[in-house]
Design a protein around this motif. Structure first.
Motif, mmCIF file in Angstrom:
data_model
loop_
_atom_site.group_PDB
_atom_site.id
_atom_site.type_symbol
_atom_site.label_atom_id
_atom_site.label_comp_id
_atom_site.label_asym_id
_atom_site.label_seq_id
_atom_site.Cartn_x
_atom_site.Cartn_y
_atom_site.Cartn_z
ATOM 1 N N ILE A 181 9.433 0.725 -3.283
ATOM 2 C CA ILE A 181 8.470 1.643 -2.690
ATOM 3 C C ILE A 181 8.941 3.088 -2.838
ATOM 4 N N GLY A 233 3.016 -0.992 -4.821
ATOM 5 C CA GLY A 233 1.656 -0.655 -4.435
ATOM 6 C C GLY A 233 0.761 -0.399 -5.637
ATOM 7 N N GLU A 248 -4.409 1.849 3.267
ATOM 8 C CA GLU A 248 -2.979 1.861 3.608
ATOM 9 C C GLU A 248 -2.518 0.542 4.236
ATOM 10 N N ASN A 283 -0.012 -1.746 2.577
ATOM 11 C CA ASN A 283 1.441 -1.591 2.687
ATOM 12 C C ASN A 283 2.064 -2.828 3.336
ATOM 13 N N THR A 340 6.220 5.835 2.698
ATOM 14 C CA THR A 340 7.397 4.989 2.542
ATOM 15 C C THR A 340 7.965 4.605 3.900
ATOM 16 N N GLU A 353 6.305 1.729 5.492
ATOM 17 C CA GLU A 353 6.683 0.426 4.942
ATOM 18 C C GLU A 353 8.101 0.044 5.359
#
Lengths: 160, 160, 160, 160
Positions: free
Chosen positions: B15, B46, B92, B95, B114, B117
């Motif tokens: 990520i 992603g 989103e 994620n 980031t 996540e």
């Protein structure tokens, strides 16, 4: 006329630890919920215990409306202060629904779960007000010193 | 016999910033992808640009398999180094799917996306290795100094 | 050059009973998977047994690429013919991801689970080809008499 | 004491066409919502127009509580009879949330969207009562001839 349907009502999320919340955090969360309800703002949480439960208790005690977005698929897991609950079955992914359902987020204390929601909120443009909690690696989060200050800050961000 | 179906293959997520990644981060991400592929580990991202694209490019260049979990519902948004892409349409929220699909996460650099996540991974017990990035408010993330060290650390966490 | 990354590859979903599939349905699903793979089309399924497994087996046997979108959060639940799997943890909600990931759907036989995906596909404009199965309450589904006819019909719908 | 938080409240979903609902369906949906509310049952819908709006209008008019699970991410898309709305941003995938949030489903009329939810409900063990609508390929759906009969049937299925 039914008073609980208010066109254009605002929704603010209150996030924080479900387990391990401190007594101070519980008091703060309850007060945040109460103050939001008094302003006619609906309270969105993850629907479980700790900070989530305290915020809902405060809101409901002041005549407010609460929405609980549960991680599991059993509605019975929700706390008893939810006007409406959604057993999403999404696990931690429901954190993103909490953020989507909120026009602003008040974070009471901090944890990795909370951090995930804060980061997601910042990322998607939802204002975040932090009450207590960790020193965060950035300046994009407003820091409040009291429930009153947190709710004032949150309400200021709402589009009315 | 088809070599690309490997029973029990491991998946590691990479990520990092889709936009605004630095040149150093791109070089690191590419190397991370390459090293993972050499170890037979599939690379989860992603699916977009920046660090995600670089990691996939590195993996595919070394004969690896990549999975791109796109936020939108148009597969054409994916980078050109995806073996398989999923246009999740979850925004989103995808994620969380990246984290669920990964046995370990390597974070290259840092951003709010980031961080979301990383926090979700820590919260759900997925090991996180940080390569570069912010000073994080906790010690639950392993810090690596190089792509080699990051991949070594990630592979050590995999159940084999 | 890595042959498994094909820019602009097409994805077709194959749906059907995970349990209780008939022998004829298994044979048909395997053949559908094989024919799709021969045309360079990736096969999307829910990743479990029965029709899903048979379609993946056929595709992989012909050198194809398969994507399994699992309902649970444990990758080990997937069948052994998945190039890439995603343990979505979404339960039946993952059916919608199968539809989103597919440019056309071939339904082998029928069940309530299948019907849910067929209806969702029709609703979102994804062409559906039914091979066997129930008499459906509408004319929006193409009916095929053989795997060959089903794959021909699916491929015709793909934007190339 | 706050009357709108009722521990152990029951939730029944009302589904049907958002657009193109007939006048008869609108009348039926409104009556279904009203009858559910009179029994203290919360009404779950997809939050948009047509049958969804009519059911919410009926419920709210009788002092009931309604939950709208919107497909988009803009709360303003919801109808004006929602006690609480969730802008899920999940698109058609939110249909699965409607089913998960409901202990029983009353389908007013029929459409491909409705069929998707009916099939998902049957698949996941949620009782479905059909009021009007297509001849369905199975016997697992209860058929009601009137709003009164539909609500009676739904309420009988609730665990109390």
């Amino acid at each position: 006329m039914n008073v609980i349907v208010e066109a254009g009502a605002n929704y603010v999320g209150v996030i924080g630890a479900g387990e391990g919340a401190t007594g101070e955090q519980m008091v703060q969360a309850r007060r945040v919920g109460e103050l939001l309800a008094r302003k006619g703002v609906r309270v969105v949480t993850g629907g479980l215990g700790g900070v989530m439960r305290a915020a809902c208790e405060g809101a409901v005690g002041a005549g407010g409306v609460t929405l609980g977005l549960l991680p599991g698929s059993d509605r019975a897991d929700g706390n008893q202060f939810l006007t409406v609950s959604v057993p999403t079955g999404l696990g931690e992914m429901r954190n993103a629904l909490v953020v989507r359902s909120s026009e602003a987020i008040i974070a009471v204390g901090g944890s990795w779960g909370t951090l995930s929601e804060i980061a997601l909120a910042v990322r998607t443009g939802v204002p975040v007000i932090a009450l207590g909690g960790w020193p965060l690696p950035g300046v994009e989060v407003l820091v409040a010193q009291s429930p009153e200050e947190a709710v004032e800050a949150a309400v200021r961000t709402l589009a009315r």
